[in-house]
Write a protein that holds these residues in place. Structure first.
Motif, PDB file in Angstrom:
ATOM      1  N   LEU A   1       0.826  -1.206   0.000  1.00 20.45           N
ATOM      2  CA  LEU A   1       0.000   0.000   0.000  1.00 20.45           C
ATOM      3  C   LEU A   1       0.864   1.262   0.000  1.00 20.45           C
ATOM      4  CD1 LEU A   1      -2.929  -0.882   2.439  1.00 20.45           C
ATOM      5  CD2 LEU A   1      -3.064  -0.506  -0.028  1.00 20.45           C
TER       6      LEU A   1
ATOM      7  N   HIS B   1       0.569   4.133  -2.856  1.00 18.04           N
ATOM      8  CA  HIS B   1       0.323   5.544  -2.566  1.00 18.04           C
ATOM      9  C   HIS B   1       1.400   6.444  -3.156  1.00 18.04           C
ATOM     10  CE1 HIS B   1      -3.036   5.599   0.537  1.00 18.04           C
ATOM     11  NE2 HIS B   1      -2.908   4.335   0.211  1.00 18.04           N
TER      12      HIS B   1
ATOM     13  N   GLN C   1      -8.208   4.803  -7.751  1.00 20.20           N
ATOM     14  CA  GLN C   1      -8.147   5.932  -6.838  1.00 20.20           C
ATOM     15  C   GLN C   1      -8.440   5.429  -5.428  1.00 20.20           C
ATOM     16  OE1 GLN C   1     -10.970   8.753  -8.322  1.00 20.20           O
ATOM     17  NE2 GLN C   1     -10.141   8.687 -10.412  1.00 20.20           N
ATOM     18  N   SER C   2      -7.909   6.131  -4.463  1.00 19.45           N
ATOM     19  CA  SER C   2      -7.974   5.641  -3.081  1.00 19.45           C
ATOM     20  C   SER C   2      -9.405   5.419  -2.610  1.00 19.45           C
ATOM     21  CB  SER C   2      -7.275   6.630  -2.146  1.00 19.45           C
ATOM     22  OG  SER C   2      -5.905   6.690  -2.450  1.00 19.45           O
ATOM     23  N   ASN C   3     -10.282   6.388  -2.872  1.00 19.09           N
ATOM     24  CA  ASN C   3     -11.660   6.225  -2.404  1.00 19.09           C
ATOM     25  C   ASN C   3     -12.391   5.122  -3.167  1.00 19.09           C
ATOM     26  OD1 ASN C   3     -11.592   7.711  -4.719  1.00 19.09           O
ATOM     27  ND2 ASN C   3     -13.098   9.233  -4.066  1.00 19.09           N
TER      28      ASN C   3
ATOM     29  N   ARG D   1     -10.862   2.500  -4.414  1.00 18.04           N
ATOM     30  CA  ARG D   1     -10.288   1.253  -3.905  1.00 18.04           C
ATOM     31  C   ARG D   1     -10.956   0.844  -2.596  1.00 18.04           C
ATOM     32  NH1 ARG D   1      -5.421   2.303  -4.791  1.00 18.04           N
ATOM     33  NH2 ARG D   1      -4.877   3.382  -2.858  1.00 18.04           N
ATOM     34  N   LEU D   2     -11.164   1.788  -1.715  1.00 19.75           N
ATOM     35  CA  LEU D   2     -11.837   1.490  -0.455  1.00 19.75           C
ATOM     36  C   LEU D   2     -13.266   1.015  -0.680  1.00 19.75           C
ATOM     37  CD1 LEU D   2     -10.611   4.420   1.827  1.00 19.75           C
ATOM     38  CD2 LEU D   2     -10.135   1.988   2.135  1.00 19.75           C
TER      39      LEU D   2
ATOM     40  N   GLU E   1      -5.175   0.662   4.815  1.00 24.21           N
ATOM     41  CA  GLU E   1      -5.428   1.720   3.835  1.00 24.21           C
ATOM     42  C   GLU E   1      -5.887   3.002   4.531  1.00 24.21           C
ATOM     43  OE1 GLU E   1      -5.536   3.537   0.351  1.00 24.21           O
ATOM     44  OE2 GLU E   1      -5.560   1.362   0.094  1.00 24.21           O
TER      45      GLU E   1
ATOM     46  N   LEU F   1      -3.760   6.587   4.716  1.00 26.22           N
ATOM     47  CA  LEU F   1      -4.341   7.826   4.200  1.00 26.22           C
ATOM     48  C   LEU F   1      -4.339   8.927   5.253  1.00 26.22           C
ATOM     49  CD1 LEU F   1      -7.370   6.458   2.151  1.00 26.22           C
ATOM     50  CD2 LEU F   1      -5.375   7.648   1.249  1.00 26.22           C
TER      51      LEU F   1
ATOM     52  N   LEU G   1      -0.111  11.256  -4.646  1.00 23.30           N
ATOM     53  CA  LEU G   1      -1.264  10.427  -4.308  1.00 23.30           C
ATOM     54  C   LEU G   1      -2.309  10.480  -5.417  1.00 23.30           C
ATOM     55  CD1 LEU G   1      -1.736  11.266  -0.542  1.00 23.30           C
ATOM     56  CD2 LEU G   1      -0.856   9.156  -1.526  1.00 23.30           C
TER      57      LEU G   1
ATOM     58  N   SER H   1      -8.433  11.305  -3.612  1.00 17.45           N
ATOM     59  CA  SER H   1      -8.256  10.449  -2.448  1.00 17.45           C
ATOM     60  C   SER H   1      -8.882  11.117  -1.229  1.00 17.45           C
ATOM     61  CB  SER H   1      -6.769  10.194  -2.176  1.00 17.45           C
ATOM     62  OG  SER H   1      -6.161  11.378  -1.707  1.00 17.45           O
TER      63      SER H   1
END
Length: 493
Positions: free
Chosen positions: A140, A144, A256-258, A260-261, A290, A294, A308, A312
């Protein structure tokens, strides 16, 4: 002779001089033998004593951002030993407090929260969440910072080494326990004794092969425990779920981070309602890692927030805090309550749970398709692990030297404690029963406490030696095998 020329002689130096001086022709041979004996005797001394004797010859363990999770895993592994020790010697302590006393009053050890010190079953779920967190942490970080080439190398190395890392120490433990059963050193509690050594070894070989095959029974969360060492049922689960975790990380790496979550939460929900509870725990560890990364960008090496992914959670501007102290205290209290709830769930009794207040309500409302305690152990484990990532005071506890030492030997302790118990109990329990008896509350407490005083040093010593002689070399061996299998281009780069 001047004082500066004087050198104090150790006892071994005096022995060497006495033996060697009259026989100069055998000086090298005897000297080498003495050194081998010295190294062997020093090697079987527990590592924490070695550090006292030779502080400069041992490396000091440094803390890293997830060291507290290593400490938590070490404590959980120790509780597994405590649980198996208590269940085998004093089954009354696994019953609810005040019930099924069998002629003697209940022990305070049976009270909620206190009984967590020997509640082995919930600890397995903590293992799985921590494994998901730790295995996902480095990938991770690379995601990032958008180091995708490094990510490919990390995942490739992890997949390559995972089987050796998990199964080789397990197989060595199984063969050791098989030999112990054959020679009569260990009682045949979990596997029968064969008349010939070849038959015993053939049987343990089949057990090892079956342990490998069990890795693919990931849909069965209640598979049969392996002979010789029932605790090894978790090893195939660890292996299979690790591979699933690596696939999920790879598949979501460029999201993208959000997003992915969100996708990860969807996969976890799918696994939960499909009955794949262990997958939920491993992927839950990934989810927690994660979120923590973040919210903690300083841990990213050689990267900046500009690297990043877009949109995110870091892009969301926090509102000005009017009363930051009050909010912090409220959040601290929230996580403390999570720890309390998780520990109460971990106080789940082995039997007659329907007669325990509140836990009986949870048991009666277990969601489908699950039955019994596992799903609640999963919830309690999530509460405890997540709270540990948010409470610095709790992290300090698991960063202490004792917790960190238990973290170092945790895998060895988990693998070898049943071997120690099956060797010691037939020899120690009769004396404890004769000395104290188990018909009274006082006698039970004495049997439990004195037995622990006898078993614990042996278990820690065996785990320490196994950690240094088998576990750590296995890690190095897996890396060596991997280095020999890499293509020349990767070796040069």
């Amino acid at each position: 002779m001047s004082p500066t020329d004087y050198k104090a002689k150790t006892p071994w130096a005096n022995v060497e001089e006495t033996i060697i001086s009259p026989h100069a022709d055998y000086t090298m041979f005897i000297s080498s033998g003495v050194r081998i004996i010295q190294k062997t005797m020093f090697g079987i001394i527990p590592s924490f004593i070695q550090r006292r004797l030779r502080p400069l010859s041992t490396k000091q363990q440094r803390l890293h951002p997830t060291s507290y999770l290593d400490g938590l895993r070490g404590v959980a592994s120790f509780i597994v030993f405590m649980g198996h020790y208590t269940e085998e010697n004093l089954g009354w302590y696994t019953e609810p407090y005040g019930l099924y006393e069998d002629g003697a009053p209940s022990s305070p050890l049976q009270l909620p929260f206190i009984r967590v010190i020997y509640s082995a079953r919930p600890m397995v779920h903590i293992f799985f969440i921590i494994s998901g967190y730790v295995l996902a942490y480095k990938p991770l970080m690379q995601i990032h910072s958008q180091r995708y080439a490094n990510l490919a190398g990390t995942l490739s190395s992890s997949v390559f080494r995972r089987a050796l890392r998990l199964f080789l120490p397990s197989f060595i433990t199984l063969f050791a326990m098989a030999v112990a059963v054959f020679t009569g050193l260990s009682e045949d509690r979990y596997a029968g004794q064969y008349y010939e050594l070849s038959g015993q070894l053939h049987h343990v070989w089949d057990v090892c092969w079956g342990l490998l095959n069990t890795s693919w029974n990931i849909n069965d969360i209640s598979s049969a425990t392996p002979p010789y060492n029932p605790a090894l049922w978790t090893i195939p689960v660890e292996f299979a779920q690790s591979l699933i975790l690596f696939v999920i990380i790879l598949g979501l790496a460029r999201c993208q981070s959000n997003i992915r979550l969100l996708l990860l939460a969807g996969v976890m929900a799918f696994c939960f309602y499909g009955g794949h509870l262990y997958s939920v725990e491993f992927l839950g560890g990934l989810f927690i890692a994660e979120i923590n990364l973040l919210s903690s960008p300083p841990y990213f090496p050689n990267s900046s927030l500009a690297l990043l992914p877009k949109y995110s959670l870091e892009d969301i501007k926090e509102k000005p805090r009017c009363v930051p102290t009050l909010r912090q205290k409220a959040m601290q209290m929230f996580w403390v309550l999570n720890v309390v709830s998780g520990l109460f769930i971990a106080s789940w009794t082995n039997n007659h749970i329907d007669e325990v207040p509140f836990l009986a309500f949870l048991n009666a409302h277990t969601p489908s398709p699950y039955e019994g305690q596992k799903v609640w152990f999963c919830l309690g484990a999530f509460q405890i692990v997540t709270a540990c990532t948010q409470l610095p005071s709790l992290q300090c506890i698991f960063n202490t030297s004792i917790a960190q030492y238990l973290g170092q030997i945790s895998y060895a302790l988990y693998l070898t404690h049943n071997l120690c118990l099956t060797v010691l109990e037939p020899r120690v329990v009769p004396y404890l029963n004769e000395a104290f008896g188990k018909g009274t509350s006082w006698g039970r407490h004495c049997c439990w406490g004195v037995g622990l005083m006898v078993y614990l040093p042996v278990v820690i010593w065996v785990s320490d030696v196994f950690w240094r002689a088998v576990d750590t070399p296995t890690v190095k061996f897996a890396r060596w095998v991997e280095s020999k299998c890499l293509v020349e281009f990767e070796k040069k780069s």
